[in-house]
Design an enzyme around this catalytic site. Structure first.
Site, mmCIF file in Angstrom:
data_model
loop_
_atom_site.group_PDB
_atom_site.id
_atom_site.type_symbol
_atom_site.label_atom_id
_atom_site.label_comp_id
_atom_site.label_asym_id
_atom_site.label_seq_id
_atom_site.Cartn_x
_atom_site.Cartn_y
_atom_site.Cartn_z
ATOM 1 N N ARG A 15 -8.991 -54.995 -11.810
ATOM 2 C CA ARG A 15 -9.042 -53.649 -11.218
ATOM 3 C C ARG A 15 -10.504 -53.328 -11.032
ATOM 4 O O ARG A 15 -11.271 -53.278 -12.012
ATOM 5 C CB ARG A 15 -8.358 -52.638 -12.133
ATOM 6 C CG ARG A 15 -8.613 -51.208 -11.730
ATOM 7 C CD ARG A 15 -7.714 -50.212 -12.424
ATOM 8 N NE ARG A 15 -6.370 -50.249 -11.881
ATOM 9 C CZ ARG A 15 -5.464 -49.285 -12.023
ATOM 10 N NH1 ARG A 15 -5.755 -48.199 -12.718
ATOM 11 N NH2 ARG A 15 -4.264 -49.383 -11.489
ATOM 12 N N HIS A 42 -3.950 -51.322 -3.202
ATOM 13 C CA HIS A 42 -3.206 -51.353 -4.465
ATOM 14 C C HIS A 42 -1.863 -52.055 -4.223
ATOM 15 O O HIS A 42 -0.794 -51.457 -4.354
ATOM 16 C CB HIS A 42 -3.005 -49.937 -4.986
ATOM 17 C CG HIS A 42 -2.650 -49.865 -6.443
ATOM 18 N ND1 HIS A 42 -2.617 -50.966 -7.286
ATOM 19 C CD2 HIS A 42 -2.304 -48.795 -7.219
ATOM 20 C CE1 HIS A 42 -2.273 -50.580 -8.498
ATOM 21 N NE2 HIS A 42 -2.076 -49.275 -8.485
ATOM 22 N N GLN A 68 1.119 -52.161 -6.727
ATOM 23 C CA GLN A 68 1.867 -50.901 -6.705
ATOM 24 C C GLN A 68 2.905 -50.921 -5.581
ATOM 25 O O GLN A 68 4.050 -50.498 -5.769
ATOM 26 C CB GLN A 68 0.898 -49.731 -6.505
ATOM 27 C CG GLN A 68 1.573 -48.375 -6.348
ATOM 28 C CD GLN A 68 2.185 -47.875 -7.635
ATOM 29 O OE1 GLN A 68 1.533 -47.819 -8.666
ATOM 30 N NE2 GLN A 68 3.463 -47.514 -7.590
ATOM 31 N N ASP A 122 0.034 -39.147 -3.450
ATOM 32 C CA ASP A 122 -0.854 -39.666 -4.498
ATOM 33 C C ASP A 122 -1.937 -38.609 -4.698
ATOM 34 O O ASP A 122 -2.047 -37.636 -3.935
ATOM 35 C CB ASP A 122 -1.449 -41.021 -4.052
ATOM 36 C CG ASP A 122 -2.343 -41.657 -5.119
ATOM 37 O OD1 ASP A 122 -2.258 -41.262 -6.301
ATOM 38 O OD2 ASP A 122 -3.139 -42.552 -4.757
ATOM 39 N N CYS A 178 2.750 -42.805 -7.085
ATOM 40 C CA CYS A 178 2.345 -43.963 -7.890
ATOM 41 C C CYS A 178 1.957 -43.558 -9.302
ATOM 42 O O CYS A 178 2.006 -44.372 -10.214
ATOM 43 C CB CYS A 178 1.197 -44.691 -7.206
ATOM 44 S SG CYS A 178 -0.252 -43.646 -6.968
ATOM 45 N N ARG A 195 7.096 -51.134 -12.077
ATOM 46 C CA ARG A 195 5.814 -51.849 -12.148
ATOM 47 C C ARG A 195 5.931 -53.079 -13.047
ATOM 48 O O ARG A 195 5.356 -54.131 -12.772
ATOM 49 C CB ARG A 195 4.704 -50.913 -12.655
ATOM 50 C CG ARG A 195 4.366 -49.739 -11.731
ATOM 51 C CD ARG A 195 3.741 -50.224 -10.434
ATOM 52 N NE ARG A 195 2.638 -51.128 -10.690
ATOM 53 C CZ ARG A 195 1.371 -50.734 -10.960
ATOM 54 N NH1 ARG A 195 1.064 -49.454 -10.932
ATOM 55 N NH2 ARG A 195 0.416 -51.611 -11.194
HETATM 56 N N1 CP Z 1 -0.128 -46.374 -10.564
HETATM 57 C C1 CP Z 1 -1.084 -46.956 -11.330
HETATM 58 O O1 CP Z 1 -1.679 -47.970 -10.950
HETATM 59 O O2 CP Z 1 -1.263 -46.359 -12.523
HETATM 60 P P1 CP Z 1 -2.445 -46.672 -13.554
HETATM 61 O O3 CP Z 1 -3.734 -46.244 -12.910
HETATM 62 O O4 CP Z 1 -2.106 -45.869 -14.776
HETATM 63 O O5 CP Z 1 -2.461 -48.155 -13.827
HETATM 64 N N1 NVA Z 2 -5.490 -43.637 -5.500
HETATM 65 C C1 NVA Z 2 -5.506 -43.653 -6.939
HETATM 66 C C2 NVA Z 2 -4.412 -44.518 -7.451
HETATM 67 C C3 NVA Z 2 -4.276 -44.565 -8.937
HETATM 68 C C4 NVA Z 2 -3.185 -45.484 -9.384
HETATM 69 C C5 NVA Z 2 -6.842 -44.131 -7.447
HETATM 70 O O1 NVA Z 2 -7.397 -45.069 -6.852
HETATM 71 O O2 NVA Z 2 -7.369 -43.566 -8.394
#
Ligand code: CP
Ligand code: NVA
Length: 305
Positions: free
Chosen positions: A98, A125, A128, A216, A256, A284
């Protein structure tokens, strides 16, 4: 196809492969797949769902997960992305990351000898999206022809979902403030995937006939300093019961998560009868396991030796 399969954006899978991963996600785990080994996960940003799901998926496949968090991993500060990829390739059979810059994932993939999985970047993502598609398939049976309306920021989640919808034959509609639409680079990437985005600025018109209304956060990780400015601009795109009521009777609400309750969606919607956010979150785990099985097992890909 043979060799290492990386998963940096959802169209690293063909349409048939997306459906295959969804099938694998519902199958009994191959609990010996990672026996005696495991997977390494690097996190430059916080995570709850992604970290728990990939760690539990690794465990269900018989392996041991190792997660390294931002300061201890120090990508390109303590050690280059390439050197970390070389290290992790010898420690486990899969490397997830990540990151902020999507290019870091591409560099990890370039140096890794094991599959690299995008656990979220500023751009995409896709892990997701797999869960989103599974939740929709559970709900509707088939994905083709569904109208998925994303209300809010055209962000990483939206980009991957737009491409994912195209792969499964669903229509993707985006509604939000013009200044927070997809960037030119995202539009190019979406077009390169052969995907299209319908744009309808008016959220009330956008959700008409929607099978899925998705939102989101209005300020993603790394954008916290823009919270006040964004909250003011995005307010007309808040998903509340009245807006959701303009969609089809069978509409499903997805997010999400994590949610900023009261901003992009109200409690009434998040906790209401159309909401599937917890089944989506739990999917997930299943889709992480299905994806890892697909990436690690040639038989699961129909490529048996
Ligand atoms: N939706 C998602 O990726 O959640 P987290 O940021 O908690 O991993
Ligand atoms: N768009 C959000 C998604 C979190 C799962 C972010 O990048 O923070």
């Amino acid at each position: 196809m043979s060799g290492i399969r990386h998963f940096l954006e959802i169209d690293d899978l063909t349409p048939d492969e997306v459906l295959r991963v969804l099938d694998l996600s519902l199958a009994a785990p191959r609990s010996d797949l990672l026996a005696g080994s495991g997977a390494v996960f690097l996190f430059e940003k916080p995570s709850a769902r992604t970290r728990t799901s990939v760690e539990m998926a690794t465990s269900q496949l018989g392996g041991h997960p190792v997660a390294l968090l931002s300061d201890e991993v120090g990508i390109d500060r303590r050690e280059s992305a390439e050197d970390l990829a070389r290290l992790c390739s010898g420690m486990g059979r899969l490397l997830g990351a990540r990151v902020y810059a999507h290019s870091v994932l591409e560099r990890l993939a370039g140096a890794s000898t094991v599959p690299v999985v995008n656990l979220l970047s500023d751009d995409a993502h896709p892990i997701q999206t797999l869960a989103d598609l599974l939740t929709m398939r559970r709900e509707f049976g088939s994905l083709s022809g569904r109208r998925v309306v994303f209300v809010g920021d055209a962000n990483n989640v939206a980009r991957s979902l737009a491409i994912g919808c195209s792969l499964v034959g669903a229509t993707f509609v985006w509604s939000g403030p013009a200044e927070y639409g997809f960037s030119d680079a995202d539009r190019d990437r979406i077009a390169a995937a052969g995907a299209t985005v319908e744009v309808e600025a008016d959220p009330r018109r956008a959700v008409a006939g929607a099978d899925v209304v998705y939102t989101d956060t209005w300020y993603s990780m790394g954008q916290e300093q823009e919270q006040a400015a964004r909250t003011a601009v995005f307010a007309p795109w808040r998903v509340d019961a009245e807006l959701l009521g303009l969609a089809s009777e069978r509409v499903v609400f997805l997010h999400c998560l994590p949610a900023h309750r009261g901003d992009e969606a109200t409690d009434e919607v998040l906790d209401g009868p159309s909401s599937r956010i917890w089944s989506q979150a739990h999917d997930r785990l299943h889709t992480a396991r299905g994806l890892f099985t697909f990436l690690l097992d040639p038989d699961a890909r129909g490529e048996g030796s």
